[in-house]
Design an enzyme around this catalytic site. Structure first.
Site, PDB file in Angstrom:
ATOM      1  N   TYR A 142      -1.124   5.188 -10.417  1.00 33.13           N
ATOM      2  CA  TYR A 142      -0.727   4.604 -11.703  1.00 33.13           C
ATOM      3  C   TYR A 142      -1.342   5.351 -12.887  1.00 33.13           C
ATOM      4  O   TYR A 142      -0.888   5.212 -14.015  1.00 33.13           O
ATOM      5  CB  TYR A 142      -1.110   3.122 -11.777  1.00 33.13           C
ATOM      6  CG  TYR A 142      -0.293   2.203 -10.881  1.00 33.13           C
ATOM      7  CD1 TYR A 142       0.693   2.698 -10.040  1.00 33.13           C
ATOM      8  CD2 TYR A 142      -0.501   0.831 -10.883  1.00 33.13           C
ATOM      9  CE1 TYR A 142       1.434   1.875  -9.218  1.00 33.13           C
ATOM     10  CE2 TYR A 142       0.249  -0.012 -10.065  1.00 33.13           C
ATOM     11  CZ  TYR A 142       1.207   0.521  -9.226  1.00 33.13           C
ATOM     12  OH  TYR A 142       1.939  -0.317  -8.419  1.00 33.13           O
TER      13      TYR A 142
ATOM     14  N   LYS B  54      -2.976   5.070   3.928  1.00 31.39           N
ATOM     15  CA  LYS B  54      -1.833   5.730   4.557  1.00 31.39           C
ATOM     16  C   LYS B  54      -2.336   7.095   5.009  1.00 31.39           C
ATOM     17  O   LYS B  54      -1.790   8.157   4.645  1.00 31.39           O
ATOM     18  CB  LYS B  54      -0.680   5.824   3.534  1.00 31.39           C
ATOM     19  CG  LYS B  54       0.652   6.273   4.103  1.00 31.39           C
ATOM     20  CD  LYS B  54       1.309   5.258   5.006  1.00 31.39           C
ATOM     21  CE  LYS B  54       2.576   5.840   5.624  1.00 31.39           C
ATOM     22  NZ  LYS B  54       3.089   5.040   6.750  1.00 31.39           N
TER      23      LYS B  54
ATOM     24  N   ASP C  14       1.828   0.213   5.802  1.00 31.78           N
ATOM     25  CA  ASP C  14       3.085  -0.367   6.300  1.00 31.78           C
ATOM     26  C   ASP C  14       2.799  -1.443   7.337  1.00 31.78           C
ATOM     27  O   ASP C  14       3.400  -2.527   7.323  1.00 31.78           O
ATOM     28  CB  ASP C  14       4.019   0.724   6.847  1.00 31.78           C
ATOM     29  CG  ASP C  14       3.303   1.806   7.642  1.00 31.78           C
ATOM     30  OD1 ASP C  14       2.059   1.826   7.637  1.00 31.78           O
ATOM     31  OD2 ASP C  14       3.988   2.620   8.285  1.00 31.78           O
TER      32      ASP C  14
ATOM     33  N   ASP D  99      -1.335  -3.602  -5.449  1.00 33.07           N
ATOM     34  CA  ASP D  99      -0.346  -4.270  -6.295  1.00 33.07           C
ATOM     35  C   ASP D  99       0.713  -4.928  -5.411  1.00 33.07           C
ATOM     36  O   ASP D  99       1.049  -6.116  -5.550  1.00 33.07           O
ATOM     37  CB  ASP D  99       0.292  -3.191  -7.194  1.00 33.07           C
ATOM     38  CG  ASP D  99       1.115  -3.771  -8.327  1.00 33.07           C
ATOM     39  OD1 ASP D  99       1.181  -5.002  -8.450  1.00 33.07           O
ATOM     40  OD2 ASP D  99       1.707  -2.972  -9.083  1.00 33.07           O
TER      41      ASP D  99
ATOM     42  N   ASP E   3       1.079  -9.176  -4.142  1.00 36.09           N
ATOM     43  CA  ASP E   3       2.270  -9.987  -4.428  1.00 36.09           C
ATOM     44  C   ASP E   3       2.814 -10.575  -3.133  1.00 36.09           C
ATOM     45  O   ASP E   3       3.260 -11.724  -3.084  1.00 36.09           O
ATOM     46  CB  ASP E   3       3.365  -9.143  -5.098  1.00 36.09           C
ATOM     47  CG  ASP E   3       3.275  -9.211  -6.619  1.00 36.09           C
ATOM     48  OD1 ASP E   3       2.164  -9.398  -7.129  1.00 36.09           O
ATOM     49  OD2 ASP E   3       4.324  -9.075  -7.290  1.00 36.09           O
TER      50      ASP E   3
END
Ligand code: NAD
Length: 358
Positions: A141, A191, A223, A247, A251
Site C-alpha cells: 500500500y 506467501k 490463501d 486488510d 474483513d
C-alpha cells in the site's frame, strides 16, 4: 497523560456512528471521572469539500498533539473520480503513516448473543475470539515506485511490495507480545512460496520466536489462511501479517462474527499512542438512513481506554454494556435475525448508554 482527544467523524455513516460513540464516551467519562476532553477535525471527503485536501495540515497538527484519535470512516462515491492522491482514503493512509501507526490490532470476537447472525454454523464460530495483528504503514500500500505508465503503447499498472527487516521485526514483536498474554499461539501469514518479501517476513518471524519461548509460532500461506478462517476459525488465536493480507483477512474474519459493524480496531505507534476506528468503511449504501450499527465504533472507544490509557475498568464497562444491550434483544439491521427487535443507530447508542449507567 494527555487526555485531549481528536475526533474525526469523516464521511458516510462516520458522523452517525461517531455521535453514538461520543455519547458513550461522555457517559463513561462522567461515571468514572476520567477527565477526557475532545475536539473535532476534518478528514477524508469532508475535508476535501471544506479545504480541497483529504488530510488538512490543521488536522495533522491536532492529531500529533492529541493523546489519541477516534475516527469514523472515510470515502464515498462523491469523491471516487478524483485522482488517487487526492481521494479521501489518501487522508487515512496519510494520518496512519504520519503518526507512525504501524501496528493495527483487529480483534474478532463473536458475542454469544450473535451466533445466529453469522453466516457460518454456530458450532464453527461459537466462542470465537481471535486477534489479527496487521502491519499498517508499509507493504504494497505504500511501496514505491507505483503508478500507471505507458509500456510501449500499452498502459501498465504497477505497485511495489516491500518490507525491510526492521519493519517486520517491530510488528512481529507486537504480535508475540499479544500472543504471550493470550493463549501463547501465534500464526504468521505470508506467501513465502511465491513472494521474496514474505520469505524475509518468515525468516524474521522465525528469528523472533527464539526470543519468545513461551509462544508457539506457526506459519501459513495466505490463501490457506483465508480458507481456514472460514473452515475452522477457532484454530487461530493471534495472527500476524502484512498490510494487504491483513486488510483482506480481517474483513473475512469480521463476517465470522456476524457483521463488519461489530468490529473495532486500534492502530498504535511504538508508545501505544493510537488511532481507534471501526474496521468498516463509510457504508455509502446506508449513509444518512440512521440504520448503521454504531457498536464497532463504541467498542473502539473501549479499545482506546484499554490500550492508550490503561483504563481497564472503564473499557470493560463499555464492553459489558454492549453485551447487556445485545442480551436485551436489541439489534441493528445488519445483526438482526428473525423475530428480534430492529432498532436504528441512535436507539442502539442510547441503549448502550442506558446499560452503562444502569
Ligand atoms: P464498507 O465497509 O463501507 O461497506 C461494506 C458493507 O458493509 C456495506 O454493505 C455496508 O452497508 C456494510 N456496513 C459497513 N459498516 C456498517 C455498519 N456500521 N453497520 C451496518 N452495515 C455496515 O466498505 P465498501 O462499501 O467497500 O467501501 C465504502 C467506502 O468506504 C469506500 O469509499 C471505501 O474506500 C471506504 N472505506 C473506508 C474505510 C475506512 O475509513 N477505514 C475502510 C474501508 C473502506
Amino acid at each position: 497523560m494527555n487526555k485531549n482527544l481528536l475526533v474525526l467523524p469523516g464521511d458516510g455513516v462516520g458522523p452517525e456512528i461517531m455521535t453514538e460513540a461520543l455519547k458513550v464516551l461522555t457517559a463513561v467519562n462522567d461515571k468514572f471521572s476520567l477527565g477526557f476532553t475532545w475536539s473535532t477535525g476534518l478528514i477524508g471527503g469532508a475535508a476535501i469539500d471544506a479545504t480541497g485536501v483529504p488530510l488538512p495540515a490543521e488536522t495533522l497538527v491536532a492529531a500529533k498533539a492529541a493523546g489519541a484519535v477516534l475516527l469514523g470512516a472515510v470515502g464515498g462515491p462523491k469523491w471516487d473520480a478524483l485522482p488517487m492522491d487526492k481521494r479521501p482514503e489518501k487522508g487515512l493512509l496519510g494520518i496512519r503513516s504520519e503518526l507512525d501507526l504501524f501496528a493495527n490490532l483487529r480483534p474478532a470476537v463473536l458475542y454469544p448473543q450473535l451466533a445466529d447472525a453469522s453466516t457460518l454454523k454456530p458450532e464453527v464460530v461459537s466462542g470465537l475470539d481471535l486477534l489479527i495483528v496487521r502491519e499498517l504503514t508499509g507493504g504494497i500500500y505504500f511501496g514505491q515506485p507505483r503508478g500507471i505508465r505507458d509500456n510501449d503503447g500499452v498502459r501498465q499498472g504497477y505497485n511495489t511490495y516491500v518490507y525491510d527487516e526492521n519493519e517486520i521485526r517491530r510488528i512481529g514483536r507486537v504480535a508475540f507480545e499479544a500472543a504471550r498474554v493470550r493463549s501463547g499461539r501465534l500464526c504468521s501469514v505470508d506467501k513465502a512460496n511465491v513472494l521474496e518479501v514474505t520469505v524475509l517476513w518468515r525468516e524474521i518471524m522465525t528469528e523472533l520466536a527464539a526470543e519468545y519461548p513461551d509462544v508457539t509460532l506457526s506459519h501459513m500461506y495466505v490463501d490457506n489462511a483465508a480458507m481456514q478462517l472460514v473452515r475452522a476459525p477457532k484454530q487461530f488465536d493471534v495472527m500476524v501479517t502484512g498490510n494487504m493480507f491483513g486488510d483482506i483477512l480481517s474483513d473475512c474474519a469480521s463476517m465470522l462474527t456476524g457483521s463488519i459493524g461489530m468490529l473495532p480496531s486500534a492502530s498504535l505507534d511504538s508508545n501505544n499512542r493510537g488511532m481507534y476506528e471501526p474496521i468498516h468503511g463509510s457504508a455509502p449504501d446506508i449513509a444518512g438512513k440512521g440504520v448503521a450499527n454504531p457498536l464497532a465504533t463504541i467498542l473502539s472507544v473501549a479499545m482506546m481506554l484499554r490500550y492508550s490509557f490503561s483504563e481497564e475498568v472503564a473499557a470493560a464497562a463499555i464492553e459489558q454494556a454492549v453485551s447487556d444491550t445485545l442480551d436485551s434483544g436489541l439489534r441493528t439491521a445488519d445483526i438482526a435475525s428473525e423475530g428480534v427487535q430492529v432498532v436504528g443507530t441512535q436507539a442502539m447508542g442510547d441503549a448502550v448508554v442506558a446499560a452503562l449507567l444502569a
